[in-house]
Design a protein around this motif. Structure first.
Motif, PDB file in Angstrom:
ATOM      1  N   SER A   7       0.588  -1.474   0.046  1.00 46.46           N
ATOM      2  CA  SER A   7      -0.040   0.032  -0.031  1.00 46.46           C
ATOM      3  C   SER A   7       0.811   1.162   0.064  1.00 46.46           C
ATOM      4  N   GLY A   8       0.654   2.150  -0.822  1.00 46.79           N
ATOM      5  CA  GLY A   8       1.237   3.430  -1.092  1.00 46.79           C
ATOM      6  C   GLY A   8       0.130   4.559  -0.636  1.00 46.79           C
ATOM      7  N   SER A   9       0.467   5.766  -0.706  1.00 44.53           N
ATOM      8  CA  SER A   9      -0.665   6.599  -0.242  1.00 44.53           C
ATOM      9  C   SER A   9      -1.560   6.762  -1.380  1.00 44.53           C
ATOM     10  N   THR A  10      -1.686   6.336  -2.617  1.00 45.90           N
ATOM     11  CA  THR A  10      -2.446   6.503  -3.610  1.00 45.90           C
ATOM     12  C   THR A  10      -3.211   5.166  -3.822  1.00 45.90           C
ATOM     13  N   LYS A  11      -2.405   4.053  -4.058  1.00 46.53           N
ATOM     14  CA  LYS A  11      -3.083   2.645  -4.411  1.00 46.53           C
ATOM     15  C   LYS A  11      -2.781   1.720  -3.352  1.00 46.53           C
ATOM     16  N   THR A  12      -3.368   0.668  -3.291  1.00 44.92           N
ATOM     17  CA  THR A  12      -2.984  -0.645  -2.557  1.00 44.92           C
ATOM     18  C   THR A  12      -2.906  -1.824  -3.565  1.00 44.92           C
ATOM     19  N   ASN A  27      -6.757  -4.514  -7.085  1.00 43.60           N
ATOM     20  CA  ASN A  27      -6.384  -2.990  -6.596  1.00 43.60           C
ATOM     21  C   ASN A  27      -7.573  -2.344  -5.696  1.00 43.60           C
ATOM     22  N   THR A  28      -7.015  -1.640  -4.653  1.00 48.33           N
ATOM     23  CA  THR A  28      -7.913  -0.623  -3.925  1.00 48.33           C
ATOM     24  C   THR A  28      -7.169   0.453  -3.808  1.00 48.33           C
ATOM     25  N   GLU A  29      -7.623   1.723  -2.896  1.00 46.58           N
ATOM     26  CA  GLU A  29      -7.250   2.980  -2.908  1.00 46.58           C
ATOM     27  C   GLU A  29      -6.066   2.653  -1.859  1.00 46.58           C
ATOM     28  N   GLY A  30      -5.093   3.452  -1.525  1.00 47.67           N
ATOM     29  CA  GLY A  30      -4.196   3.411  -0.701  1.00 47.67           C
ATOM     30  C   GLY A  30      -4.597   3.909   0.747  1.00 47.67           C
ATOM     31  N   ASN A  37      -8.072   6.734   8.827  1.00 45.14           N
ATOM     32  CA  ASN A  37      -8.277   6.102  10.272  1.00 45.14           C
ATOM     33  C   ASN A  37      -8.716   4.470  10.052  1.00 45.14           C
ATOM     34  N   SER A  38      -8.857   3.916  11.087  1.00 42.05           N
ATOM     35  CA  SER A  38      -9.272   2.491  10.926  1.00 42.05           C
ATOM     36  C   SER A  38     -10.696   2.298  10.277  1.00 42.05           C
ATOM     37  N   SER A  39     -11.657   3.103  10.738  1.00 38.52           N
ATOM     38  CA  SER A  39     -12.834   3.139  10.042  1.00 38.52           C
ATOM     39  C   SER A  39     -12.952   3.533   8.737  1.00 38.52           C
ATOM     40  N   TYR A  40     -12.324   4.453   8.257  1.00 37.54           N
ATOM     41  CA  TYR A  40     -12.123   4.736   6.724  1.00 37.54           C
ATOM     42  C   TYR A  40     -11.666   3.542   5.940  1.00 37.54           C
ATOM     43  N   ILE A  41     -10.612   3.030   6.464  1.00 38.28           N
ATOM     44  CA  ILE A  41      -9.906   1.726   5.916  1.00 38.28           C
ATOM     45  C   ILE A  41     -11.131   0.656   5.806  1.00 38.28           C
ATOM     46  N   ALA A  42     -11.542   0.346   6.857  1.00 37.42           N
ATOM     47  CA  ALA A  42     -12.215  -0.861   6.675  1.00 37.42           C
ATOM     48  C   ALA A  42     -13.509  -0.480   6.078  1.00 37.42           C
ATOM     49  N   GLN A  43     -13.955   0.725   5.899  1.00 35.86           N
ATOM     50  CA  GLN A  43     -15.166   1.071   5.118  1.00 35.86           C
ATOM     51  C   GLN A  43     -14.879   0.757   3.764  1.00 35.86           C
ATOM     52  N   SER A  44     -13.750   1.347   3.447  1.00 35.42           N
ATOM     53  CA  SER A  44     -13.314   1.333   2.031  1.00 35.42           C
ATOM     54  C   SER A  44     -12.913  -0.090   1.407  1.00 35.42           C
ATOM     55  N   LEU A  45     -12.356  -0.767   2.376  1.00 30.54           N
ATOM     56  CA  LEU A  45     -11.872  -2.270   2.059  1.00 30.54           C
ATOM     57  C   LEU A  45     -13.252  -2.905   1.769  1.00 30.54           C
ATOM     58  N   SER A  46     -14.343  -2.980   2.514  1.00 26.23           N
ATOM     59  CA  SER A  46     -15.591  -3.456   2.688  1.00 26.23           C
ATOM     60  C   SER A  46     -16.168  -3.451   1.168  1.00 26.23           C
ATOM     61  N   LEU A  47     -16.177  -1.937   0.667  1.00 26.34           N
ATOM     62  CA  LEU A  47     -16.963  -1.757  -0.668  1.00 26.34           C
ATOM     63  C   LEU A  47     -15.825  -2.085  -1.599  1.00 26.34           C
ATOM     64  N   GLY A 263      20.246  -1.644 -10.793  1.00 26.03           N
ATOM     65  CA  GLY A 263      19.501  -3.001 -10.490  1.00 26.03           C
ATOM     66  C   GLY A 263      18.199  -3.200 -11.087  1.00 26.03           C
ATOM     67  N   GLY A 264      17.383  -3.965 -10.018  1.00 30.53           N
ATOM     68  CA  GLY A 264      16.049  -4.126 -10.714  1.00 30.53           C
ATOM     69  C   GLY A 264      15.150  -2.490 -10.170  1.00 30.53           C
ATOM     70  N   ILE A 265      14.566  -2.169 -11.048  1.00 27.34           N
ATOM     71  CA  ILE A 265      13.725  -0.963 -11.172  1.00 27.34           C
ATOM     72  C   ILE A 265      12.360  -1.392 -11.704  1.00 27.34           C
ATOM     73  N   ILE A 266      11.399  -1.756 -10.669  1.00 24.82           N
ATOM     74  CA  ILE A 266      10.173  -2.219 -11.315  1.00 24.82           C
ATOM     75  C   ILE A 266       8.997  -1.236 -10.739  1.00 24.82           C
ATOM     76  N   ARG A 267       7.758  -1.535 -11.214  1.00 26.83           N
ATOM     77  CA  ARG A 267       6.557  -0.500 -11.077  1.00 26.83           C
ATOM     78  C   ARG A 267       5.857  -0.818  -9.634  1.00 26.83           C
ATOM     79  N   THR A 268       5.599  -1.906  -9.347  1.00 28.61           N
ATOM     80  CA  THR A 268       5.017  -2.456  -8.311  1.00 28.61           C
ATOM     81  C   THR A 268       5.863  -3.622  -7.642  1.00 28.61           C
ATOM     82  N   PRO A 269       5.740  -3.779  -6.167  1.00 27.10           N
ATOM     83  CA  PRO A 269       6.481  -4.793  -5.684  1.00 27.10           C
ATOM     84  C   PRO A 269       5.516  -5.879  -5.602  1.00 27.10           C
ATOM     85  N   ILE A 270       4.161  -6.112  -5.844  1.00 27.43           N
ATOM     86  CA  ILE A 270       3.323  -7.067  -5.442  1.00 27.43           C
ATOM     87  C   ILE A 270       3.711  -8.418  -5.969  1.00 27.43           C
TER      88      ILE A 270
END
Length: 281
Positions: A7-12, A27-30, A37-47, A263-270
């Motif tokens: 998770s970054g500040s923009t995207k997870t 993907n979800t938002e970051g 806060n926790s409430s915001y994250i939980a609601q965003s994940l649920s949706l 060395g390795g320069i990649i867009r996302t570590p996922i």
């Protein structure tokens, strides 16, 4: 089933590791615990979770995130526990995730250049040295925010070449008052500023100007952070993040300038993290 998140500040970026069905990415938002806060994250994940993700069948979650220092991990854990009540949780810095993605179990240097910036030395298992990036208000040299902020400043002050300024106005139609109000009066100005990196990557009006803008930001990153690590030249330069990847030719040239082999320069570590945790069992 195992979930891995970066998770970054923009995207997870997420990966579901299912022994029977293989790997599934989404993907979800970051979720930076310094900004939400926790409430915001939980609601965003649920949706935001795909319907194919079964919350009660997730046994482990490995969450690597921007801002996930020890005093903030409880915010992420509280949110994840609400959505995945039966899962065992491990929350760590996105920096550790990036190091594991590009280096796996090999020691070396790793960095993140996305909306924000971070860097470290890694011993093959854990971070052994980290110079604080200080976040966007005090640092984040080389980041999308840092580059976007410079671009906006040049636009408002009319320092950028006329052709680039014309292209920028045609693309966004922004006036000084609109930019200042958005940056100083609304939430998440770091995301807002970083969003203009896309303009730099596609604008052809004056590539000398835009390339130099990016190069200067990367030089500031090396001068302020990378060169402060002991014996930094003995390591290759490994990096994850959308900004580093988008301008990897410029970044590689700057790394070489400072005596580090690219060395390795990649867009996302996922994907690298998915492989790492699959191998860990």
């Amino acid at each position: 089933m195992i979930l891995v998140a970066d998770s970054g500040s923009t995207k997870t970026s997420w990966c579901l590791i299912n022994e029977k069905a293989g790997l599934s990415f989404f993907n979800t938002e970051g979720y930076n615990p310094y900004f939400v806060n926790s409430s915001y994250i939980a609601q965003s994940l649920s949706l935001g979770l795909p319907s194919v993700i079964p919350p009660l069948q997730i046994s482990h979650i490995y969450f690597y995130g921007a801002g996930c220092f020890e005093d903030k991990t409880h915010i992420i854990k509280d949110a994840l526990q609400k959505v995945f009540p039966t899962a065992t949780l491990a929350v760590g810095l996105d920096l550790l995730g990036s190091a594991r993605a590009v280096l796996h179990d090999q020691p070396g240097f790793a960095a993140i250049l996305g909306t924000g910036t971070n860097s470290c030395l890694y011993d093959g298992s854990a971070i052994t040295a980290n110079i604080d990036s200080l976040g966007y208000l005090l640092g984040d040299e080389g980041s999308g925010f840092y580059i976007g902020r410079q671009l906006l400043g040049d636009y408002i002050r009319e320092y950028m070449p006329a052709a680039v300024r014309a292209d920028f106005f045609a693309a966004y139609g922004l006036k000084r008052e609109q930019i200042m109000d958005r940056v100083y009066s609304e939430k998440l100005p770091n995301r807002y500023c970083a969003g203009f990196v896309q303009f730099i990557s596609v604008s052809t009006a004056d590539k000398e100007y835009t390339n130099q803008l990016v190069k200067n930001a990367f030089i500031d990153f090396f001068e302020t952070l990378v060169t402060k690590y002991p014996n930094y030249r003995q390591y290759s330069f490994n990096c994850t993040g959308s900004v580093g990847y988008a301008f990897k030719d410029i970044l590689s040239a700057v790394a070489t300038l400072y005596g580090m082999k690219p060395g390795g320069i990649i867009r996302t570590p996922i994907e690298g993290l998915a492989r790492y945790h699959s191998l860990q069992g």
